[in-house]
Design an enzyme around this catalytic site. Structure first.
Site, PDB file in Angstrom:
ATOM      1  CB  SER A 147      -0.880  -0.012   1.123  1.00  0.00           C
ATOM      2  OG  SER A 147      -2.044   0.883   1.002  1.00  0.00           O
ATOM      3  CG  ASP A 223      -7.058  -3.347  -2.165  1.00  0.00           C
ATOM      4  OD1 ASP A 223      -7.811  -2.456  -1.504  1.00  0.00           O
ATOM      5  OD2 ASP A 223      -6.028  -3.427  -1.999  1.00  0.00           O
ATOM      6  CG  HIS A 256      -5.433  -2.791   1.193  1.00  0.00           C
ATOM      7  ND1 HIS A 256      -5.012  -2.489  -0.147  1.00  0.00           N
ATOM      8  CD2 HIS A 256      -4.785  -1.919   2.134  1.00  0.00           C
ATOM      9  CE1 HIS A 256      -4.021  -1.493   0.036  1.00  0.00           C
ATOM     10  NE2 HIS A 256      -4.286  -1.205   1.473  1.00  0.00           N
TER      11      HIS A 256
END
Lengths: 279, 279
Positions: A147, A223, A256
């Site tokens: 991320s 995600d 995620h």
């Protein structure tokens, strides 16, 4: 640097250190995994950059990376995600996406952030110099992250290809100049100069500089942040234009979380090991 | 039972459920991992009992068990460690080793604990009946756990050998009648009747009942709780006297943490898979 915790893990050593960082102007903690092979001689290292709200402990405890690193003879170097401590500026509302836990791997130029928020220099220069002086590392480096940390890994590697043999990312913030997380952080840390922003945007860097580095990116299709924040298509387009060695894998059903990272970390470490062994 | 979260993991499904427990007289959450093989038909299950202060999330996120469970086609059933909720009694000082997060897998007989603290019945009867009715499980069960949960796994299996094909434990509280954690919990939950205590003491049960069950126990030699709280030697002595199939492995350098569990969970799941495949 001072050892503050050490635990045996997969025959190797999971260690937490504390040190005074010159780049960040504060005391920092970071984690290291040394594989069993480090008892015999220096080993290569994979740097891992974590995402928003994380410290060095999330990846250490949740990714299951030590098993693979022990099998492959890789050290893992796991910094925190921002400067820390009482004197360090934070978002005045305590937002999760600015300030503490959200350093975005940039060198801030704007007050009050410019006093401590130099995570780019910290991860690129200070931390490798420190651990390579103190630990059995052979100076060969790869870099990965998740991320915000995937963004950091790509930016650091694209701007410094002589420092890393390969780069990978899980669900990276691929085009931060054009997403809410990136715009908010870059405006605060870097001001409104878009030339500055472009120095920290993997898609713009790849289009501008090209790259010969082996690059692996995994992105979960389930995600929640995919469309608004992550934008891997921008990176893929830049990679195609630059004829880069980018493998972007869309993974159906994955979100995620660290369950996604754990599911594919072995692929990433094997990818890096292949390149770290060469040369 | 109500699905409250589902995440893809190693090709399988990591799921969190909520339900109203009759045994515990409160609402409970638990986690399940269903391997990819569960899409094709019913699979066997390994029950995992966690230690003091844990919920169903610690093992789920830190042990790296899903990778092996997915490879072997095993479901993981991961209950909480005590009844939960506002009406549930807790230690008046909020101690970590009594009350919430510290159910010790017994059926409490003493007030105020007897209203909710029936983790023995919950894990032995209510939870298996629930998940076997609702999920693709074939009714074959093994059981494992850590520390307080290792105690729970051994006690449940030794008293109910027809319900489990094998049992394992990481750093179990092996002789709770004779250690501070066990004495405190048993006195509170069961009162001073030592006959009651003996029904929940793996070393005493093994000496009294013997066992044909395959048993695997791993114990870190650098575990801070080893000498005072865990006492695996008591279990080993009972196992020798009873000629039980107990393998106790002392692991040099390992502590009481999830880094220890992660390092050896593959051995435990392969051990259980071998026995779950038979019959």
């Amino acid at each position: 640097m001072q050892l503050i915790q050490e635990q045996k893990c997969f025959g190797g050593r999971q260690i937490r250190y504390q040190h005074d960082s010159a780049a960040l102007n504060c005391s920092m903690q970071f984690s290291v995994f040394l594989p069993p092979q480090a008892e015999q001689g220096p080993v290569p290292a994979v740097y891992w950059l974590s995402g928003l709200t994380c410290s060095d402990e999330n990846f250490s405890s949740k990714a299951g990376a030590q098993r693979v690193a022990a099998a492959l003879g890789l050290a893992l170097i796991i910094p925190d995600t921002s400067p820390r401590g009482e004197g360090v500026a934070d978002d005045e509302n305590g937002a999760y996406d600015l300030g503490l836990g959200a350093g975005f791997y940039v060198n801030a130029t704007q007050a009050p952030w410019d006093k401590h928020y130099h995570m780019y220099d910290y991860v690129l220069n200070e931390l490798p110099a420190l651990v390579e002086a103190e630990l059995p590392l052979n100076g060969r480096r790869a870099i990965s992250g998740h991320s915000m940390g995937g963004h950091g890994a790509l930016v650091l590697a694209l701007r410094n290809p002589q420092r890393f043999v390969s780069v990978s990312a899980f669900a990276p913030i691929s085009h931060p100049s054009d997403c809410p997380w990136g715009k908010k952080a870059f405006a605060a840390y870097l001001g409104e100069d878009r030339q500055q922003w472009a120095q920290y945007d993997a898609s713009l860097l790849l289009a501008a500089l090209g790259s010969q580095l082996p690059m692996l990116v995994d992105q979960g299709e389930a995600d929640n942040f995919l469309a608004e924040q992550l934008k891997p298509q921008a990176l893929a387009r830049a990679g195609e234009q630059a004829d880069a060695a980018l493998s972007l894998r869309m993974q159906p059903g994955y979100d995620h979380s660290y369950y996604f990272i754990a599911s594919f970390i072995e692929d990433h470490l094997r990818f890096h090991a292949e390149h770290l062994r060469g040369g």
